[in-house]
Design an enzyme around this catalytic site. Sequence first.
Site, PDB file in Angstrom:
ATOM      1  N   CYS A  85      14.062  11.624   4.534  1.00 26.82           N
ATOM      2  CA  CYS A  85      14.234  11.167   5.926  1.00 26.82           C
ATOM      3  C   CYS A  85      15.670  11.347   6.382  1.00 26.82           C
ATOM      4  O   CYS A  85      15.924  11.716   7.515  1.00 26.82           O
ATOM      5  CB  CYS A  85      13.810   9.711   6.049  1.00 26.82           C
ATOM      6  SG  CYS A  85      14.694   8.625   4.932  1.00 26.82           S
ATOM      7  N   GLU A 103      10.888   1.833   9.432  1.00 23.12           N
ATOM      8  CA  GLU A 103      11.886   2.819   8.974  1.00 23.12           C
ATOM      9  C   GLU A 103      11.245   4.185   9.126  1.00 23.12           C
ATOM     10  O   GLU A 103      10.335   4.538   8.366  1.00 23.12           O
ATOM     11  CB  GLU A 103      12.262   2.563   7.513  1.00 23.12           C
ATOM     12  CG  GLU A 103      12.782   1.166   7.213  1.00 23.12           C
ATOM     13  CD  GLU A 103      14.081   0.854   7.913  1.00 23.12           C
ATOM     14  OE1 GLU A 103      14.856   1.800   8.182  1.00 23.12           O
ATOM     15  OE2 GLU A 103      14.318  -0.321   8.216  1.00 23.12           O
ATOM     16  N   GLY A 146       7.731   5.379   7.125  1.00 21.19           N
ATOM     17  CA  GLY A 146       6.886   6.570   7.274  1.00 21.19           C
ATOM     18  C   GLY A 146       7.248   7.312   8.542  1.00 21.19           C
ATOM     19  O   GLY A 146       8.372   7.197   9.048  1.00 21.19           O
ATOM     20  N   SER A 147       6.296   8.044   9.071  1.00 20.91           N
ATOM     21  CA  SER A 147       6.571   8.899  10.226  1.00 20.91           C
ATOM     22  C   SER A 147       6.712   8.081  11.504  1.00 20.91           C
ATOM     23  O   SER A 147       6.166   6.977  11.619  1.00 20.91           O
ATOM     24  CB  SER A 147       5.440   9.908  10.387  1.00 20.91           C
ATOM     25  OG  SER A 147       4.237   9.219  10.626  1.00 20.91           O
ATOM     26  N   THR A 148       7.399   8.652  12.459  1.00 22.14           N
ATOM     27  CA  THR A 148       7.577   7.982  13.753  1.00 22.14           C
ATOM     28  C   THR A 148       6.227   7.820  14.451  1.00 22.14           C
ATOM     29  O   THR A 148       5.962   6.789  15.084  1.00 22.14           O
ATOM     30  CB  THR A 148       8.580   8.777  14.608  1.00 22.14           C
ATOM     31  OG1 THR A 148       9.848   8.753  13.929  1.00 22.14           O
ATOM     32  CG2 THR A 148       8.752   8.180  15.994  1.00 22.14           C
ATOM     33  N   GLU A 157      11.562  16.832  13.325  1.00 20.35           N
ATOM     34  CA  GLU A 157      11.691  16.661  11.880  1.00 20.35           C
ATOM     35  C   GLU A 157      10.760  17.659  11.198  1.00 20.35           C
ATOM     36  O   GLU A 157       9.546  17.615  11.394  1.00 20.35           O
ATOM     37  CB  GLU A 157      11.298  15.224  11.506  1.00 20.35           C
ATOM     38  CG  GLU A 157      11.520  14.922  10.051  1.00 20.35           C
ATOM     39  CD  GLU A 157      11.095  13.506   9.678  1.00 20.35           C
ATOM     40  OE1 GLU A 157       9.960  13.108  10.012  1.00 20.35           O
ATOM     41  OE2 GLU A 157      11.897  12.806   9.034  1.00 20.35           O
ATOM     42  N   LYS A 169       0.857  -1.187   0.000  1.00 23.02           N
ATOM     43  CA  LYS A 169       0.000   0.000   0.000  1.00 23.02           C
ATOM     44  C   LYS A 169       0.896   1.240   0.000  1.00 23.02           C
ATOM     45  O   LYS A 169       1.434   1.644   1.030  1.00 23.02           O
ATOM     46  CB  LYS A 169      -0.921   0.041   1.232  1.00 23.02           C
ATOM     47  CG  LYS A 169      -1.997   1.123   1.055  1.00 23.02           C
ATOM     48  CD  LYS A 169      -2.516   1.688   2.340  1.00 23.02           C
ATOM     49  CE  LYS A 169      -1.673   2.736   2.946  1.00 23.02           C
ATOM     50  NZ  LYS A 169      -1.510   3.997   2.166  1.00 23.02           N
ATOM     51  N   GLY A 229       4.505   4.973  12.882  1.00 23.73           N
ATOM     52  CA  GLY A 229       5.317   3.793  13.188  1.00 23.73           C
ATOM     53  C   GLY A 229       5.029   3.253  14.589  1.00 23.73           C
ATOM     54  O   GLY A 229       4.978   2.040  14.797  1.00 23.73           O
TER      55      GLY A 229
HETATM   56  P1  NAD Z   1       3.069   8.750   7.211  1.00 26.71           P
HETATM   57  O1  NAD Z   1       3.525   8.010   8.411  1.00 26.71           O
HETATM   58  O2  NAD Z   1       2.043   9.785   7.373  1.00 26.71           O
HETATM   59  O3  NAD Z   1       2.495   7.726   6.118  1.00 26.71           O
HETATM   60  C1  NAD Z   1       3.256   6.629   5.645  1.00 26.71           C
HETATM   61  C2  NAD Z   1       2.316   5.549   5.138  1.00 26.71           C
HETATM   62  O4  NAD Z   1       1.554   5.064   6.244  1.00 26.71           O
HETATM   63  C3  NAD Z   1       1.299   6.007   4.101  1.00 26.71           C
HETATM   64  O5  NAD Z   1       1.124   4.996   3.153  1.00 26.71           O
HETATM   65  C4  NAD Z   1       0.032   6.198   4.917  1.00 26.71           C
HETATM   66  O6  NAD Z   1      -1.147   6.030   4.165  1.00 26.71           O
HETATM   67  C5  NAD Z   1       0.161   5.090   5.937  1.00 26.71           C
HETATM   68  N1  NAD Z   1      -0.562   5.280   7.190  1.00 26.71           N
HETATM   69  C6  NAD Z   1      -0.977   6.439   7.753  1.00 26.71           C
HETATM   70  N2  NAD Z   1      -1.615   6.186   8.921  1.00 26.71           N
HETATM   71  C7  NAD Z   1      -1.597   4.843   9.085  1.00 26.71           C
HETATM   72  C8  NAD Z   1      -2.089   3.966  10.094  1.00 26.71           C
HETATM   73  N3  NAD Z   1      -2.713   4.412  11.186  1.00 26.71           N
HETATM   74  N4  NAD Z   1      -1.899   2.625   9.939  1.00 26.71           N
HETATM   75  C9  NAD Z   1      -1.244   2.148   8.857  1.00 26.71           C
HETATM   76  N5  NAD Z   1      -0.771   2.931   7.864  1.00 26.71           N
HETATM   77  C10 NAD Z   1      -0.932   4.262   7.984  1.00 26.71           C
HETATM   78  O7  NAD Z   1       4.400   9.322   6.536  1.00 26.71           O
HETATM   79  P2  NAD Z   1       4.498  10.238   5.242  1.00 26.71           P
HETATM   80  O8  NAD Z   1       4.034  11.600   5.591  1.00 26.71           O
HETATM   81  O9  NAD Z   1       3.902   9.525   4.078  1.00 26.71           O
HETATM   82  O10 NAD Z   1       6.094  10.234   5.000  1.00 26.71           O
HETATM   83  C11 NAD Z   1       6.976  11.081   5.638  1.00 26.71           C
HETATM   84  C12 NAD Z   1       7.647  10.386   6.806  1.00 26.71           C
HETATM   85  O11 NAD Z   1       8.295   9.195   6.360  1.00 26.71           O
HETATM   86  C13 NAD Z   1       8.737  11.229   7.435  1.00 26.71           C
HETATM   87  O12 NAD Z   1       8.664  11.141   8.834  1.00 26.71           O
HETATM   88  C14 NAD Z   1      10.028  10.562   6.936  1.00 26.71           C
HETATM   89  O13 NAD Z   1      11.145  10.761   7.763  1.00 26.71           O
HETATM   90  C15 NAD Z   1       9.622   9.133   6.890  1.00 26.71           C
HETATM   91  N6  NAD Z   1      10.497   8.376   5.995  1.00 26.71           N
HETATM   92  C16 NAD Z   1      11.411   7.511   6.541  1.00 26.71           C
HETATM   93  C17 NAD Z   1      12.292   6.809   5.717  1.00 26.71           C
HETATM   94  C18 NAD Z   1      13.318   5.843   6.281  1.00 26.71           C
HETATM   95  O14 NAD Z   1      13.881   5.062   5.514  1.00 26.71           O
HETATM   96  N7  NAD Z   1      13.597   5.861   7.570  1.00 26.71           N
HETATM   97  C19 NAD Z   1      12.236   6.995   4.327  1.00 26.71           C
HETATM   98  C20 NAD Z   1      11.291   7.896   3.813  1.00 26.71           C
HETATM   99  C21 NAD Z   1      10.427   8.577   4.647  1.00 26.71           C
END
Ligand code: NAD
Length: 498
Positions: A299, A265, A243-245, A399, A190, A248
């Site tokens: 990130c 991650e 995604g975001s902490t 961040e 997804k 996560g």
């Molecule tokens: P996000 O956490 O908002 O979303 C990431 C994904 O999670 C999306 O597909 C979203 O639809 C899904 N999601 C949202 N809420 C969810 C839930 N409750 N349950 C399951 N899935 C859910 O992050 P974003 O805004 O898309 O991306 C930016 C973040 O990603 C930043 O914090 C960045 O640092 C991080 N990031 C980390 C890495 C790494 O390798 N460490 C790489 C790229 C981005």
Amino acid sequence: MQHSTGPGPLKLPEKPRDYSALIDGRFVRAGERDVIERENPAHGTVVSRYPKATAEDLREALKAARRSFDSAVWSGLSAADRSRILLKVAALIDQHRVELREIECLEVGKPIGLVDREIGGTIAHWEYAATLARHSYGDTYDTFGNGALGLILRNPVGVVSMITPWNYPLLINSQKLPFALAVGCSAVVKPSELTSGSALRLGELLMEAGIPAGVVNIIAGTGLDLGDELCSAEEVDMISFTGSTAVGRKIGALAGERLKRVSLELGGKSAHIVCADADLDLAAEKVALGATRNAGQACVGGTRLVVERSIAEKFCEAVQTEISKLKVGDPLDLETTLGPLVSGLQKQRVEGYIADGERAGAQRWSLEADRAVSALPGHFVQPTVFTGVEPAMKIAQEEIFGPVLSVLTFDDFGEAVSIANSTSYGLAAGVWTNDLNTAIQFSRKLVAGSIEVNTFLAGVPELPIVGHRDSGVGHERGRFAIDEFTELKTVQLQTRPI
Ligand code: NAD
């Protein structure tokens, strides 16, 4: 493999492109479901339409992944055969790289002249994972005397839910999927609801390459609608999330409750440490790049500059000079080097941090507004440098995910380490020095999963991405990806002397 070259200019498409989800080898077109519309973040024009997955679609995708795994249609192939198919995917991505970079440009707002590097990196990940397929093996213990022989078998973990962000859509999916496929897993992917186009298009290429139906399923939808089921369903053995902490943490909690394997991650607040003895011209160029690449939405982006006090003023001027060379503007324009942020919400967030930095007393320097940018309705934020930043300020701790650099100064090694390690994150760091011992000592002391010395953002598939502290759990890429997506099983064979 010979990679093709040279981005060309891009025009806004006259009408949005319709994408299809991939479920059990079947394509579900945008017209068959409600759609998620994606606007180009510079022009505000709708460029993509994804079929919004229903709860039934998700169920079907999970069941298909489970069925395909249990039938061993993929894991039962020889590793050599899986490897050949992954190489075919790499070749197909290369064949379609112009189209794929255009999708990333239109949906994320990445400058068209810069996005090709990411597609090249994506191909490299598929190629590298193909080599790993043939190296996923266990161990033998013929050390128990005549009475027993011990075997350690290494098996694919099973069905993996992959949830990915919007900032490097194709690349991040390719830091997970080919590695999981290499060892024989099945997957439901997804991508972010903001930028699903490249993942959905990849689904078509996977089928063309010969991945059996059901092994990879790719659906579009929000985390709110699909997230819980993707993380909790009985069909799922592992969740691989980037995604975001904040999200996560929720996923980690769900995984803990259901006792599913999880890899997270997450975010970062990486420091660039610049010592007085470094090659300062090169360092200034890379610090400017590290803070502004992908409009600061990376990130691992070096969003904190930790610079030796004796050179701080001169070095900041050099960084500002480098930033002044950026051409902020229309991502469709070949000359542009800094595009808009991904969404209005992200712009609001970043501007909130900039206002907070000023309120806290840091000194702000921003690139002057450019006329070409203000003519566009998109989510532009001018690159900004804050000097006079204290380690406890919000702009030094959180961040921001925009083109904002916070500058802190140090007098000695210990102070530099303490400032660099003072956030809750531990994703990446850069060290700039010509003294080998200094570089080694920093590398030992910094709490960060990836440390780059005298370079930045030079990631390669061989080196894992590892998040320490709030930056994550587990790792991906590199040969250790085999451990991430496999489970061990031991067999103890009783033997008797003849
Ligand atoms: P996000 O956490 O908002 O979303 C990431 C994904 O999670 C999306 O597909 C979203 O639809 C899904 N999601 C949202 N809420 C969810 C839930 N409750 N349950 C399951 N899935 C859910 O992050 P974003 O805004 O898309 O991306 C930016 C973040 O990603 C930043 O914090 C960045 O640092 C991080 N990031 C980390 C890495 C790494 O390798 N460490 C790489 C790229 C981005």
